[in-house]
Write a protein that holds these residues in place. Structure first.
Motif, PDB file in Angstrom:
ATOM      1  N   ILE A 109       0.856  -1.178   0.000  1.00 32.69           N
ATOM      2  CA  ILE A 109       0.000   0.000   0.000  1.00 32.69           C
ATOM      3  C   ILE A 109       0.893   1.230   0.000  1.00 32.69           C
ATOM      4  N   THR A 110       0.718   2.110  -0.974  1.00 36.18           N
ATOM      5  CA  THR A 110       1.568   3.288  -1.097  1.00 36.18           C
ATOM      6  C   THR A 110       0.750   4.552  -0.875  1.00 36.18           C
ATOM      7  N   PRO A 111       1.308   5.539  -0.175  1.00 34.58           N
ATOM      8  CA  PRO A 111       0.594   6.797   0.024  1.00 34.58           C
ATOM      9  C   PRO A 111       0.654   7.700  -1.202  1.00 34.58           C
ATOM     10  N   ASN A 112       1.488   7.340  -2.183  1.00 38.45           N
ATOM     11  CA  ASN A 112       1.672   8.181  -3.360  1.00 38.45           C
ATOM     12  C   ASN A 112       0.712   7.784  -4.474  1.00 38.45           C
ATOM     13  N   ALA A 113       0.268   8.769  -5.219  1.00 37.29           N
ATOM     14  CA  ALA A 113      -0.634   8.519  -6.342  1.00 37.29           C
ATOM     15  C   ALA A 113      -0.159   9.314  -7.547  1.00 37.29           C
ATOM     16  N   CYS A 114      -0.413   8.782  -8.744  1.00 35.17           N
ATOM     17  CA  CYS A 114      -0.015   9.432  -9.997  1.00 35.17           C
ATOM     18  C   CYS A 114      -1.247   9.673 -10.858  1.00 35.17           C
ATOM     19  N   THR A 115      -1.245  10.807 -11.543  1.00 33.37           N
ATOM     20  CA  THR A 115      -2.381  11.183 -12.400  1.00 33.37           C
ATOM     21  C   THR A 115      -1.900  11.361 -13.833  1.00 33.37           C
ATOM     22  N   PRO A 116      -2.425  10.566 -14.792  1.00 29.93           N
ATOM     23  CA  PRO A 116      -2.053  10.742 -16.201  1.00 29.93           C
ATOM     24  C   PRO A 116      -2.998  11.728 -16.892  1.00 29.93           C
ATOM     25  N   MET A 129       0.543  14.801 -29.728  1.00 29.83           N
ATOM     26  CA  MET A 129      -0.178  15.035 -28.480  1.00 29.83           C
ATOM     27  C   MET A 129       0.774  14.831 -27.309  1.00 29.83           C
ATOM     28  N   SER A 130       0.713  15.728 -26.335  1.00 28.31           N
ATOM     29  CA  SER A 130       1.542  15.564 -25.139  1.00 28.31           C
ATOM     30  C   SER A 130       0.847  14.649 -24.141  1.00 28.31           C
ATOM     31  N   PHE A 131       1.658  13.873 -23.434  1.00 25.85           N
ATOM     32  CA  PHE A 131       1.168  12.954 -22.407  1.00 25.85           C
ATOM     33  C   PHE A 131       2.005  13.173 -21.158  1.00 25.85           C
ATOM     34  N   ASN A 132       1.340  13.454 -20.037  1.00 23.35           N
ATOM     35  CA  ASN A 132       2.029  13.746 -18.781  1.00 23.35           C
ATOM     36  C   ASN A 132       1.520  12.836 -17.671  1.00 23.35           C
ATOM     37  N   VAL A 133       2.417  12.514 -16.752  1.00 25.38           N
ATOM     38  CA  VAL A 133       2.052  11.803 -15.526  1.00 25.38           C
ATOM     39  C   VAL A 133       2.647  12.575 -14.364  1.00 25.38           C
ATOM     40  N   ASN A 134       1.796  12.995 -13.443  1.00 26.93           N
ATOM     41  CA  ASN A 134       2.232  13.759 -12.281  1.00 26.93           C
ATOM     42  C   ASN A 134       1.906  12.992 -11.004  1.00 26.93           C
ATOM     43  N   CYS A 135       2.930  12.789 -10.164  1.00 22.57           N
ATOM     44  CA  CYS A 135       2.783  12.001  -8.939  1.00 22.57           C
ATOM     45  C   CYS A 135       2.974  12.892  -7.715  1.00 22.57           C
ATOM     46  N   ASP A 136       2.460  12.435  -6.583  1.00 23.80           N
ATOM     47  CA  ASP A 136       2.615  13.175  -5.329  1.00 23.80           C
ATOM     48  C   ASP A 136       4.073  13.190  -4.877  1.00 23.80           C
ATOM     49  N   ALA A 137       4.807  12.146  -5.209  1.00 26.28           N
ATOM     50  CA  ALA A 137       6.217  12.010  -4.842  1.00 26.28           C
ATOM     51  C   ALA A 137       6.841  11.034  -5.826  1.00 26.28           C
ATOM     52  N   ALA A 178      12.194   5.584 -10.359  1.00 24.52           N
ATOM     53  CA  ALA A 178      11.167   6.372  -9.679  1.00 24.52           C
ATOM     54  C   ALA A 178      11.102   7.761 -10.307  1.00 24.52           C
ATOM     55  N   VAL A 179       9.883   8.213 -10.557  1.00 24.63           N
ATOM     56  CA  VAL A 179       9.665   9.498 -11.218  1.00 24.63           C
ATOM     57  C   VAL A 179       8.527  10.226 -10.504  1.00 24.63           C
ATOM     58  N   LYS A 180       8.663  11.539 -10.380  1.00 24.17           N
ATOM     59  CA  LYS A 180       7.555  12.346  -9.861  1.00 24.17           C
ATOM     60  C   LYS A 180       6.751  12.957 -10.998  1.00 24.17           C
ATOM     61  N   ASP A 181       7.425  13.616 -11.926  1.00 23.64           N
ATOM     62  CA  ASP A 181       6.740  14.266 -13.047  1.00 23.64           C
ATOM     63  C   ASP A 181       7.338  13.786 -14.366  1.00 23.64           C
ATOM     64  N   LEU A 182       6.514  13.173 -15.177  1.00 26.58           N
ATOM     65  CA  LEU A 182       6.941  12.628 -16.467  1.00 26.58           C
ATOM     66  C   LEU A 182       6.184  13.311 -17.591  1.00 26.58           C
ATOM     67  N   SER A 183       6.905  13.660 -18.637  1.00 28.27           N
ATOM     68  CA  SER A 183       6.262  14.212 -19.832  1.00 28.27           C
ATOM     69  C   SER A 183       6.850  13.539 -21.062  1.00 28.27           C
ATOM     70  N   MET A 184       6.018  13.384 -22.075  1.00 24.74           N
ATOM     71  CA  MET A 184       6.471  12.822 -23.341  1.00 24.74           C
ATOM     72  C   MET A 184       5.578  13.305 -24.465  1.00 24.74           C
ATOM     73  N   LEU A 185       6.062  13.174 -25.671  1.00 29.54           N
ATOM     74  CA  LEU A 185       5.286  13.529 -26.854  1.00 29.54           C
ATOM     75  C   LEU A 185       4.866  12.258 -27.575  1.00 29.54           C
TER      76      LEU A 185
END
Length: 207
Positions: A34-41, A72-80, A167-174
């Motif tokens: 169980i992880t306290p971190n969450a990622c949003t695509p 199109m840009s694709f991003n994933v942003n995580c809490d940590a 491990a990544v917090k903020d990821l971006s790609m095209l």
């Protein structure tokens, strides 16, 4: 002495083996984390691509025809920082042509496979640093370099030249998405046919 001892031991096993019993139970173990971190695509433009109307006369009767190349840009942003992968799911399964790696565009009214789209990936940045795209076809057991998003595979990132997820917090790609219509001699196109491709990009947290 070693030879005698060994012979006696083997004899003891043979003599007593009929008295052993098979196990009458087995165990099922459930593990996880169980992880306290969450990622949003997020995808630019809500993830929508409009090919527009494509005249049948512009399509090749004997070859697949590319009808669109969209960026199109694709991003994933995580809490940590967290190790994660993106699972790609074809929402029109069994309607693509040529390869199970592609994503289907739906069927014609005559149940003919209309075509496929295939996203390429590039310009990956993880927390501001250039990274490589890597893929897994076995649920994360092994990884190889990637240049495309393939149906029902995992896509993750690694440091340049490596193939271990990081491990990544903020990821971006095209993404650049190429869309193809099947050869028209395999299709019934006597009325307007909607292009109906769809895929889901789902975050999977890795150990």
């Amino acid at each position: 002495m070693k030879k005698i001892s060994h012979s006696l031991t083997m004899a003891f096993i043979v003599l007593t083996s009929p008295l052993t019993f098979a196990a009458s139970s087995t165990d099922l173990t459930v593990t996880g984390l169980i992880t306290p971190n969450a990622c949003t695509p997020t995808l630019a433009d809500g993830g929508n691509i409009d090919i527009g109307k494509v005249p049948v006369k512009n399509l090749n009767p004997t070859l697949n025809t590319e009808v669109g190349k969209h960026y199109m840009s694709f991003n994933v942003n995580c809490d940590a920082p967290v190790v994660f992968a993106v699972k790609s799911i074809d929402n029109r399964p069994d309607t693509n042509i040529a390869s199970p790696l592609f994503f289907g565009l739906g069927l014609t009214p005559a149940d003919e496979k209309l075509g496929y789209f295939w996203p390429y990936v590039g310009n990956l940045l993880a927390d501001g640093q250039r990274v490589d795209a890597i893929r897994s076809r076995d649920g994360g057991g092994s990884w190889t370099r990637a240049t495309t998003i393939n149906s029902n595979e995992l896509l993750a990132t690694s440091t340049i030249g490596n193939t271990a997820p990081i491990a990544v917090k903020d990821l971006s790609m095209l993404l650049w998405i190429s869309t193809y219509i099947a050869r028209t001699d395999s299709l019934t196109l006597t009325e307007e046919v909607p292009i109906d491709g769809s895929m889901t990009l789902e975050i999977k947290y890795l150990p």
